[in-house]
Design a protein around this motif. Sequence first.
Motif, mmCIF file in Angstrom:
data_model
loop_
_atom_site.group_PDB
_atom_site.id
_atom_site.type_symbol
_atom_site.label_atom_id
_atom_site.label_comp_id
_atom_site.label_asym_id
_atom_site.label_seq_id
_atom_site.Cartn_x
_atom_site.Cartn_y
_atom_site.Cartn_z
ATOM 1 N N LEU A 101 5.003 4.159 -6.149
ATOM 2 C CA LEU A 101 5.358 5.169 -6.548
ATOM 3 C C LEU A 101 4.201 6.201 -7.128
ATOM 4 O O LEU A 101 4.245 6.498 -8.245
ATOM 5 C CB LEU A 101 6.360 5.231 -7.581
ATOM 6 C CG LEU A 101 7.631 4.841 -7.128
ATOM 7 C CD1 LEU A 101 8.719 4.084 -8.420
ATOM 8 C CD2 LEU A 101 8.507 5.653 -6.357
ATOM 9 N N GLY A 102 3.197 6.190 -6.441
ATOM 10 C CA GLY A 102 1.745 6.974 -6.624
ATOM 11 C C GLY A 102 2.340 8.431 -6.178
ATOM 12 O O GLY A 102 2.619 8.790 -5.250
ATOM 13 N N TRP A 103 1.865 9.471 -7.026
ATOM 14 C CA TRP A 103 2.296 10.811 -7.183
ATOM 15 C C TRP A 103 0.641 11.507 -6.892
ATOM 16 O O TRP A 103 0.635 12.140 -5.888
ATOM 17 C CB TRP A 103 3.019 11.451 -8.182
ATOM 18 C CG TRP A 103 4.185 10.793 -8.616
ATOM 19 C CD1 TRP A 103 4.488 10.004 -9.668
ATOM 20 C CD2 TRP A 103 5.474 10.664 -7.722
ATOM 21 N NE1 TRP A 103 5.869 9.322 -9.705
ATOM 22 C CE2 TRP A 103 6.144 9.698 -8.589
ATOM 23 C CE3 TRP A 103 5.737 10.857 -6.441
ATOM 24 C CZ2 TRP A 103 7.405 9.250 -7.893
ATOM 25 C CZ3 TRP A 103 6.803 10.510 -5.911
ATOM 26 C CH2 TRP A 103 7.810 9.588 -6.570
ATOM 27 N N THR A 104 0.036 11.725 -7.832
ATOM 28 C CA THR A 104 -1.427 12.095 -7.633
ATOM 29 C C THR A 104 -2.506 11.350 -7.699
ATOM 30 O O THR A 104 -3.678 11.591 -7.964
ATOM 31 C CB THR A 104 -1.631 13.198 -8.935
ATOM 32 O OG1 THR A 104 -1.591 12.390 -10.239
ATOM 33 C CG2 THR A 104 -0.582 14.378 -9.030
ATOM 34 N N ALA A 105 -2.337 9.993 -7.759
ATOM 35 C CA ALA A 105 -3.212 9.009 -7.479
ATOM 36 C C ALA A 105 -2.527 7.840 -6.700
ATOM 37 O O ALA A 105 -1.361 7.566 -6.795
ATOM 38 C CB ALA A 105 -3.628 8.224 -8.874
ATOM 39 N N GLU A 106 -3.522 7.048 -5.843
ATOM 40 C CA GLU A 106 -2.781 5.928 -5.133
ATOM 41 C C GLU A 106 -3.156 4.677 -5.718
ATOM 42 O O GLU A 106 -4.237 4.181 -5.869
ATOM 43 C CB GLU A 106 -3.478 6.086 -3.807
ATOM 44 C CG GLU A 106 -3.064 5.310 -2.835
ATOM 45 C CD GLU A 106 -1.808 5.723 -2.385
ATOM 46 O OE1 GLU A 106 -0.771 4.656 -2.391
ATOM 47 O OE2 GLU A 106 -1.154 6.852 -2.106
ATOM 48 N N PRO A 107 -1.895 3.892 -6.198
ATOM 49 C CA PRO A 107 -2.045 2.756 -6.936
ATOM 50 C C PRO A 107 -2.470 1.758 -6.124
ATOM 51 O O PRO A 107 -2.327 1.857 -4.758
ATOM 52 C CB PRO A 107 -0.668 2.422 -7.276
ATOM 53 C CG PRO A 107 -0.072 3.497 -7.222
ATOM 54 C CD PRO A 107 -0.598 4.452 -6.166
ATOM 55 N N VAL A 108 -3.321 0.745 -6.458
ATOM 56 C CA VAL A 108 -4.087 -0.466 -5.566
ATOM 57 C C VAL A 108 -3.618 -1.964 -6.395
ATOM 58 O O VAL A 108 -3.464 -1.726 -7.280
ATOM 59 C CB VAL A 108 -5.397 -0.048 -5.445
ATOM 60 C CG1 VAL A 108 -5.997 -0.250 -6.632
ATOM 61 C CG2 VAL A 108 -6.039 -1.314 -4.382
ATOM 62 N N SER A 109 -3.421 -2.762 -5.327
ATOM 63 C CA SER A 109 -2.890 -3.793 -5.755
ATOM 64 C C SER A 109 -4.203 -4.762 -6.199
ATOM 65 O O SER A 109 -5.209 -4.802 -5.848
ATOM 66 C CB SER A 109 -2.227 -4.732 -4.588
ATOM 67 O OG SER A 109 -2.141 -6.103 -5.370
ATOM 68 N N VAL A 110 -3.952 -5.809 -7.281
ATOM 69 C CA VAL A 110 -5.059 -6.426 -7.533
ATOM 70 C C VAL A 110 -5.258 -7.452 -6.704
ATOM 71 O O VAL A 110 -6.584 -8.137 -6.660
ATOM 72 C CB VAL A 110 -4.616 -7.269 -8.977
ATOM 73 C CG1 VAL A 110 -3.869 -8.430 -8.625
ATOM 74 C CG2 VAL A 110 -5.903 -7.649 -9.830
ATOM 75 N N LEU A 111 -4.564 -7.632 -5.545
ATOM 76 C CA LEU A 111 -4.976 -8.725 -4.454
ATOM 77 C C LEU A 111 -5.725 -7.937 -3.484
ATOM 78 O O LEU A 111 -5.877 -8.534 -2.281
ATOM 79 C CB LEU A 111 -3.612 -9.340 -3.914
ATOM 80 C CG LEU A 111 -2.942 -9.881 -4.885
ATOM 81 C CD1 LEU A 111 -1.647 -10.672 -4.419
ATOM 82 C CD2 LEU A 111 -3.831 -11.213 -5.614
ATOM 83 N N HIS A 112 -5.724 -6.646 -3.386
ATOM 84 C CA HIS A 112 -6.486 -5.913 -2.480
ATOM 85 C C HIS A 112 -7.980 -6.256 -2.592
ATOM 86 O O HIS A 112 -8.616 -6.389 -3.520
ATOM 87 C CB HIS A 112 -6.441 -4.376 -2.776
ATOM 88 C CG HIS A 112 -7.056 -3.610 -1.485
ATOM 89 N ND1 HIS A 112 -8.253 -3.515 -1.516
ATOM 90 C CD2 HIS A 112 -6.416 -2.952 -0.661
ATOM 91 C CE1 HIS A 112 -8.347 -2.500 -0.216
ATOM 92 N NE2 HIS A 112 -7.347 -2.265 0.282
ATOM 93 N N PRO A 113 -8.720 -6.518 -1.145
ATOM 94 C CA PRO A 113 -9.890 -6.903 -1.196
ATOM 95 C C PRO A 113 -10.940 -6.157 -2.025
ATOM 96 O O PRO A 113 -11.905 -6.754 -2.722
ATOM 97 C CB PRO A 113 -10.381 -6.878 0.255
ATOM 98 C CG PRO A 113 -9.235 -6.711 1.156
ATOM 99 C CD PRO A 113 -8.100 -6.283 0.105
ATOM 100 N N ASP A 114 -10.853 -4.626 -2.363
ATOM 101 C CA ASP A 114 -11.819 -4.149 -3.050
ATOM 102 C C ASP A 114 -11.509 -4.443 -4.649
ATOM 103 O O ASP A 114 -12.574 -4.029 -5.049
ATOM 104 C CB ASP A 114 -11.187 -2.556 -2.959
ATOM 105 C CG ASP A 114 -11.455 -1.933 -1.663
ATOM 106 O OD1 ASP A 114 -12.104 -2.510 -0.731
ATOM 107 O OD2 ASP A 114 -11.098 -0.744 -1.434
#
Length: 354
Positions: free
Chosen positions: A180-193
Motif C-alpha cells: 500500500l505505497g502511495w507516494t513512496a515505494e515500500p521495500v522488503s527487508v529481504l530485497h537484495p538491496d
Amino acid sequence: MDLSVGTPVDPVPGVVQDALRAAADAPGYPATHGTRALREAAAGWLARCHGVTVDPDAVLPLIGTKEFIASLPTLLGCGPGDTVVYPELAYPTYDIGARLAGADPVAADELPPAGLPPRPQASATKTTASAPPGPVRLVWVNSPSNPTGRVLSAGQLAGAVRAARDRGAVLASDECYIGLGWTAEPVSVLHPDVSGGSFDGLLAVHSVSKRSNLAGYRAGFVTGDPALVAELLEIRKHAGMMMPAPVQAAMTAALGDDAHAEQQRSVYAARREQLGSALDKAGWAITHSEAGLYLWASRPGHDCWSSVDLLAGAGILVAPGEFYGPAGAQHIRVALTATDERVAAAVRRLSTLA
Ligand SMILES: Cc1ncc(COP(=O)(O)O)c(C=O)c1O
C-alpha cells in the motif's frame, strides 16, 4: 464515523470465499508448515510483487501476524535481562511481546554501535528498571509504519540490518502494509538491496488481513533466514500453532491473485484522497502517510487529545497518537478503513470544522 481502527470493511474477495468453501471438508489435523501450495503461493507473491526470492520451504504460516509478533521474543528464548527494540512510534504488540517474554522493551528508532546499550529518548523508553538495558536480542522494524505511514528507504533498512547483525540480534521486519505505497515505494527487508543477498538473522512478517480483507480469517506468514524459520516451525508444531486447513486454502488463493488486491488498493487510494483533502481544509497537517492505511495528522495549537475531542464533537472517532508512543502526543491517526458512505459522511462533517 469510526476512523479509529484499521479493520477492513470491504467484502472478502469472491476467489477467496470460493477457496474457503471448497476446502470446508477438513477432518484431519493441518500441517503447521502449511501445504506446499500455500508456501509456493507466498514465495510466488513475494517474487512477483516485491522482487524477493525465497525458498518455499522457508515459509511458515501464521494465525494472523499479531499472535506471532506477540510470541516471537518468547519463541526466540528472550527473557529477563534481554532487550527487544522496536520503533518509537509503533503498533503496541511489539512491546507486549517483549513483556510476555519478561524481556526489556525499548522504543528506539536507531541502535547505537554494538557494545553500547540502546539509548531511547528518555520520554520514549518503556524500560522501568534503573539498570541499563541488557543485550539486544530482537529488533523490530515496521515499514510502512503503523501509525505514521512512514516508509524506510532501502538504505535505511540496510542500516538497521547492519546494526542488528553487529549485535548478533535478530531483525524482524513487519511488512503488513507493503502493498500500500502511495507516494513512496515500500521495500522488503529481504530485497537484495537491503539484505545484501543474505537472509542471516532476518525475518519478514506478512499479513493478508489488509491486502485481501482477510482480518477475520486470521492469516499471514513469516519467512527469511531458513535456519531461524526451521526452529520457529519446530516450536510452533509442538505448541499447536496450526493454521486451519480451509484458511490455508483461502490464503493460497488470496496470494495467487493480484486483481482483487489492485482493486482494493484503488478503493483505499480514493478514500485517502478524500479524507486527506478534507482534513487539510479543516486545519490538520498531514505528515508522513506515504503508505499504509492511515493518515498521521496534527493541528496547530492542539495536542492529540484536543484533536480527538474536536473531531468527536463532529461525530468522528480517531486514535490519539499517544497510544503509539509519547512521540505521538501531537498527532492523531485517521484510518482509511471505513466504507465509502462513512468516509463521505466524515468528509461532510470535517467541512463544518473548516
Ligand atoms: C503494524 C501491524 N502489524 C501487524 C498487524 C496485525 O495484523 P494481523 O494479525 O491481522 O495479521 C497490524 C494490524 O493492524 C499492524 O498494524
